[in-house]
Scaffold this motif. Structure first.
Motif, PDB file in Angstrom:
ATOM      1  N   LYS A 279      -9.881 -36.501 102.229  1.00  0.00           N
ATOM      2  CA  LYS A 279      -9.413 -37.302 103.366  1.00  0.00           C
ATOM      3  C   LYS A 279      -7.942 -37.019 103.673  1.00  0.00           C
ATOM      4  CE  LYS A 279     -10.241 -41.284 101.479  1.00  0.00           C
ATOM      5  NZ  LYS A 279     -10.581 -40.783 100.134  1.00  0.00           N
ATOM      6  N   SER A 280      -7.099 -37.071 102.646  1.00  0.00           N
ATOM      7  CA  SER A 280      -5.673 -36.834 102.859  1.00  0.00           C
ATOM      8  C   SER A 280      -5.400 -35.379 103.220  1.00  0.00           C
ATOM      9  CB  SER A 280      -4.870 -37.232 101.614  1.00  0.00           C
ATOM     10  OG  SER A 280      -4.902 -38.638 101.445  1.00  0.00           O
ATOM     11  N   THR A 281      -6.197 -34.461 102.678  1.00  0.00           N
ATOM     12  CA  THR A 281      -6.071 -33.052 103.071  1.00  0.00           C
ATOM     13  C   THR A 281      -6.340 -32.900 104.561  1.00  0.00           C
ATOM     14  OG1 THR A 281      -6.707 -32.237 100.891  1.00  0.00           O
ATOM     15  CG2 THR A 281      -7.029 -30.740 102.745  1.00  0.00           C
ATOM     16  N   PHE A 282      -7.381 -33.566 105.033  1.00  0.00           N
ATOM     17  CA  PHE A 282      -7.700 -33.508 106.459  1.00  0.00           C
ATOM     18  C   PHE A 282      -6.571 -34.110 107.286  1.00  0.00           C
ATOM     19  CE2 PHE A 282      -9.619 -35.441 110.268  1.00  0.00           C
ATOM     20  CZ  PHE A 282     -10.084 -34.290 110.880  1.00  0.00           C
ATOM     21  N   LEU A 283      -6.008 -35.233 106.822  1.00  0.00           N
ATOM     22  CA  LEU A 283      -4.903 -35.865 107.536  1.00  0.00           C
ATOM     23  C   LEU A 283      -3.698 -34.915 107.608  1.00  0.00           C
ATOM     24  CD1 LEU A 283      -4.917 -38.825 108.682  1.00  0.00           C
ATOM     25  CD2 LEU A 283      -3.301 -39.374 106.881  1.00  0.00           C
ATOM     26  N   ASN A 284      -3.428 -34.193 106.525  1.00  0.00           N
ATOM     27  CA  ASN A 284      -2.320 -33.240 106.514  1.00  0.00           C
ATOM     28  C   ASN A 284      -2.552 -32.086 107.472  1.00  0.00           C
ATOM     29  OD1 ASN A 284      -0.350 -34.309 104.747  1.00  0.00           O
ATOM     30  ND2 ASN A 284      -1.581 -33.743 102.968  1.00  0.00           N
ATOM     31  N   MET A 285      -3.810 -31.706 107.679  1.00  0.00           N
ATOM     32  CA  MET A 285      -4.096 -30.669 108.673  1.00  0.00           C
ATOM     33  C   MET A 285      -3.862 -31.210 110.083  1.00  0.00           C
ATOM     34  SD  MET A 285      -7.254 -28.351 107.216  1.00  0.00           S
ATOM     35  CE  MET A 285      -8.420 -29.673 106.934  1.00  0.00           C
ATOM     36  N   LEU A 286      -4.246 -32.454 110.321  1.00  0.00           N
ATOM     37  CA  LEU A 286      -3.967 -33.051 111.624  1.00  0.00           C
ATOM     38  C   LEU A 286      -2.465 -33.169 111.873  1.00  0.00           C
ATOM     39  CD1 LEU A 286      -6.541 -35.992 111.859  1.00  0.00           C
ATOM     40  CD2 LEU A 286      -6.561 -33.875 113.179  1.00  0.00           C
ATOM     41  N   LEU A 287      -1.713 -33.470 110.815  1.00  0.00           N
ATOM     42  CA  LEU A 287      -0.265 -33.603 110.945  1.00  0.00           C
ATOM     43  C   LEU A 287       0.401 -32.254 111.196  1.00  0.00           C
ATOM     44  CD1 LEU A 287       2.273 -35.404 110.763  1.00  0.00           C
ATOM     45  CD2 LEU A 287       2.225 -35.054 108.279  1.00  0.00           C
ATOM     46  N   GLY A 288      -0.200 -31.184 110.687  1.00  0.00           N
ATOM     47  CA  GLY A 288       0.406 -29.859 110.818  1.00  0.00           C
ATOM     48  C   GLY A 288       1.112 -29.417 109.556  1.00  0.00           C
ATOM     49  N   ARG A 289       0.967 -30.171 108.486  1.00  0.00           N
ATOM     50  CA  ARG A 289       1.552 -29.761 107.208  1.00  0.00           C
ATOM     51  C   ARG A 289       0.784 -28.594 106.597  1.00  0.00           C
ATOM     52  NH1 ARG A 289       2.921 -35.105 103.558  1.00  0.00           N
ATOM     53  NH2 ARG A 289       5.000 -35.532 104.414  1.00  0.00           N
ATOM     54  N   GLU A 290      -0.510 -28.530 106.926  1.00  0.00           N
ATOM     55  CA  GLU A 290      -1.358 -27.468 106.402  1.00  0.00           C
ATOM     56  C   GLU A 290      -2.256 -26.957 107.503  1.00  0.00           C
ATOM     57  OE1 GLU A 290      -3.295 -28.212 102.698  1.00  0.00           O
ATOM     58  OE2 GLU A 290      -1.956 -29.861 102.191  1.00  0.00           O
ATOM     59  N   LEU A 291      -2.721 -25.714 107.324  1.00  0.00           N
ATOM     60  CA  LEU A 291      -3.658 -25.115 108.259  1.00  0.00           C
ATOM     61  C   LEU A 291      -5.041 -25.031 107.621  1.00  0.00           C
ATOM     62  CD1 LEU A 291      -1.648 -22.094 109.760  1.00  0.00           C
ATOM     63  CD2 LEU A 291      -2.383 -24.160 110.967  1.00  0.00           C
ATOM     64  N   PRO A 292      -6.101 -25.092 108.421  1.00  0.00           N
ATOM     65  CA  PRO A 292      -7.432 -24.834 107.870  1.00  0.00           C
ATOM     66  C   PRO A 292      -7.503 -23.410 107.304  1.00  0.00           C
ATOM     67  CG  PRO A 292      -7.578 -25.753 110.096  1.00  0.00           C
ATOM     68  CD  PRO A 292      -6.141 -25.402 109.865  1.00  0.00           C
ATOM     69  N   THR A 293      -8.274 -23.232 106.246  1.00  0.00           N
ATOM     70  CA  THR A 293      -8.524 -21.886 105.740  1.00  0.00           C
ATOM     71  C   THR A 293      -9.396 -21.119 106.723  1.00  0.00           C
ATOM     72  OG1 THR A 293      -8.434 -22.778 103.485  1.00  0.00           O
ATOM     73  CG2 THR A 293      -9.345 -20.566 103.759  1.00  0.00           C
ATOM     74  N   LYS A 294     -10.371 -21.806 107.277  1.00  0.00           N
ATOM     75  CA  LYS A 294     -11.220 -21.256 108.334  1.00  0.00           C
ATOM     76  C   LYS A 294     -11.394 -22.326 109.406  1.00  0.00           C
ATOM     77  CE  LYS A 294     -14.909 -20.151 105.937  1.00  0.00           C
ATOM     78  NZ  LYS A 294     -16.243 -19.550 105.621  1.00  0.00           N
ATOM     79  N   GLY A 295     -11.612 -21.885 110.641  1.00  0.00           N
ATOM     80  CA  GLY A 295     -11.843 -22.815 111.728  1.00  0.00           C
ATOM     81  C   GLY A 295     -10.549 -23.240 112.413  1.00  0.00           C
ATOM     82  N   THR A 296     -10.681 -24.095 113.413  1.00  0.00           N
ATOM     83  CA  THR A 296      -9.524 -24.514 114.207  1.00  0.00           C
ATOM     84  C   THR A 296      -9.574 -26.010 114.504  1.00  0.00           C
ATOM     85  OG1 THR A 296     -10.676 -23.994 116.279  1.00  0.00           O
ATOM     86  CG2 THR A 296      -9.253 -22.273 115.350  1.00  0.00           C
ATOM     87  N   ILE A 297      -8.393 -26.579 114.696  1.00  0.00           N
ATOM     88  CA  ILE A 297      -8.253 -27.944 115.194  1.00  0.00           C
ATOM     89  C   ILE A 297      -7.467 -27.865 116.488  1.00  0.00           C
ATOM     90  CG2 ILE A 297      -7.363 -30.260 114.760  1.00  0.00           C
ATOM     91  CD1 ILE A 297      -7.608 -29.705 111.771  1.00  0.00           C
ATOM     92  N   VAL A 298      -8.038 -28.376 117.561  1.00  0.00           N
ATOM     93  CA  VAL A 298      -7.433 -28.296 118.888  1.00  0.00           C
ATOM     94  C   VAL A 298      -7.058 -29.701 119.338  1.00  0.00           C
ATOM     95  CG1 VAL A 298      -7.781 -27.624 121.298  1.00  0.00           C
ATOM     96  CG2 VAL A 298      -8.758 -26.228 119.463  1.00  0.00           C
ATOM     97  N   LEU A 299      -5.783 -29.879 119.698  1.00  0.00           N
ATOM     98  CA  LEU A 299      -5.286 -31.155 120.192  1.00  0.00           C
ATOM     99  C   LEU A 299      -4.851 -30.999 121.631  1.00  0.00           C
ATOM    100  CD1 LEU A 299      -4.148 -34.071 120.018  1.00  0.00           C
ATOM    101  CD2 LEU A 299      -2.084 -33.101 118.989  1.00  0.00           C
ATOM    102  N   ASP A 300      -5.502 -31.729 122.519  1.00  0.00           N
ATOM    103  CA  ASP A 300      -5.138 -31.718 123.940  1.00  0.00           C
ATOM    104  C   ASP A 300      -5.048 -30.292 124.472  1.00  0.00           C
ATOM    105  OD1 ASP A 300      -4.646 -33.028 126.286  1.00  0.00           O
ATOM    106  OD2 ASP A 300      -2.527 -33.398 125.892  1.00  0.00           O
ATOM    107  N   GLY A 301      -6.012 -29.455 124.092  1.00  0.00           N
ATOM    108  CA  GLY A 301      -6.105 -28.088 124.622  1.00  0.00           C
ATOM    109  C   GLY A 301      -5.323 -27.041 123.870  1.00  0.00           C
ATOM    110  N   GLU A 302      -4.549 -27.429 122.835  1.00  0.00           N
ATOM    111  CA  GLU A 302      -3.742 -26.468 122.095  1.00  0.00           C
ATOM    112  C   GLU A 302      -4.094 -26.492 120.611  1.00  0.00           C
ATOM    113  OE1 GLU A 302       0.426 -26.805 122.731  1.00  0.00           O
ATOM    114  OE2 GLU A 302       0.275 -26.720 124.922  1.00  0.00           O
ATOM    115  N   THR A 303      -4.236 -25.298 120.030  1.00  0.00           N
ATOM    116  CA  THR A 303      -4.532 -25.189 118.606  1.00  0.00           C
ATOM    117  C   THR A 303      -3.336 -25.664 117.791  1.00  0.00           C
ATOM    118  OG1 THR A 303      -5.990 -23.301 119.009  1.00  0.00           O
ATOM    119  CG2 THR A 303      -5.209 -23.610 116.754  1.00  0.00           C
ATOM    120  N   LEU A 304      -3.594 -26.523 116.805  1.00  0.00           N
ATOM    121  CA  LEU A 304      -2.516 -27.041 115.973  1.00  0.00           C
ATOM    122  C   LEU A 304      -1.886 -25.934 115.144  1.00  0.00           C
ATOM    123  CD1 LEU A 304      -3.794 -30.453 114.561  1.00  0.00           C
ATOM    124  CD2 LEU A 304      -2.318 -30.043 116.512  1.00  0.00           C
ATOM    125  N   LYS A 305      -0.564 -25.984 115.039  1.00  0.00           N
ATOM    126  CA  LYS A 305       0.179 -25.050 114.203  1.00  0.00           C
ATOM    127  C   LYS A 305       0.630 -25.769 112.940  1.00  0.00           C
ATOM    128  CE  LYS A 305       1.864 -22.402 118.173  1.00  0.00           C
ATOM    129  NZ  LYS A 305       1.028 -23.106 119.145  1.00  0.00           N
TER     130      LYS A 305
END
Length: 256
Positions: free
Chosen positions: A42-68
């Motif tokens: 859960k916290s790992t996922f939250l950190n990916m949403l925050l931008g502290r970490e990137l997914p190993t595979k796949g993408t998270i898109v916020l308002d049309g832009e891929t999270l960095k």
């Protein structure tokens, strides 16, 4: 297009697979409560949403832009452990982010710019009920008041998404109830999209408009790190769910 799209997201740490096959869409203004056993990602996922970490595979898109992999003002976060500056007053704590943005060299603003930032900060301080404590320092505040201050800090930059990582876990029950009312009001009035990690399933039901349960669908005792958690339940909580069914659903989620 959804406001947030999680597309085939996997997360490894070396050979330890933490999360796998996450495919989820979230609309603007939803409040997603996330529950599950400790260590299920859960916290790992939250950190990916925050931008502290990137997914190993796949993408998270916020308002049309891929999270960095760099947090920005689009996302505010409130932790269980209070994240306030002990040497600054309530007002200074809330003003500081805008002051740094406006005066990157000195870190302090002056004149009309400072006046505008102060007025804005006072509005958020009032919104979280801390106006009587505006000149106090964090050590003079109760735990609940410090969390109110952390929420005001997070809202100051007008984030598109507010992330809550066990924000009420250290508070006693009476204060938790007050904080539940506060965060619900903040969510409604600011039209925020919120993700909240909690170990309290009832809290997830009470606050969220949607409940995600993280769990492993696959397990190999000989290779415990070979499989990751997924969202095994995605429950809409429209109208706070029929109260007659809440206990039944909680038992069902707990068994899984």
């Amino acid at each position: 297009m959804s406001f947030i799209s999680i597309k085939n997201v996997w997360k490894y740490y070396d050979d330890n697979l933490v999360l796998e096959r996450l495919n989820l869409d979230v609309e603007q203004g939803e409040f997603v409560s996330m529950v599950g056993a400790s260590g299920c990602g859960k916290s790992t996922f939250l950190n990916m949403l925050l931008g502290r970490e990137l997914p190993t595979k796949g993408t998270i898109v916020l308002d049309g832009e891929t999270l960095k992999d760099e947090p920005n003002a689009d996302r505010g976060i409130v932790f269980q452990k209070y994240s306030v500056f002990p040497h600054l007053t309530v007002l200074q704590n809330v003003m500081i982010a805008d002051e740094f943005s406006s005066a990157k060299v000195l870190g302090w603003t002056f004149g009309n710019n400072k006046k505008l930032i102060k007025e804005k900060a006072l509005e958020f301080i009032q919104a979280v009920g801390l106006t009587p404590a505006v000149a106090k320092y964090p050590h003079e505040l109760s735990g609940g008041m410090q969390q109110r201050l952390a929420i005001a800090q997070a809202l100051m930059k007008a984030p598109k998404v507010l992330l809550l990582d066990e924000p009420f876990g250290a508070l006693d029950p009476g204060i938790r109830n007050d904080m539940h009312e506060l965060i619900h009001d903040v969510w409604q009035k600011n039209k925020l999209t919120i993700f909240m990690v909690t170990h309290d399933i009832k809290e997830g039901f009470e606050l969220g408009s949607r409940l995600w349960v993280f769990d492993k669908l696959r397990d190999d005792p000989q290779a415990p790190n070979a499989y990751g958690a997924q969202v095994t339940f995605d429950l809409p909580l429209a109208e706070r769910v029929n109260k007659n069914n809440v206990n039944e659903i909680i038992e069902k989620v707990s068994r899984n």
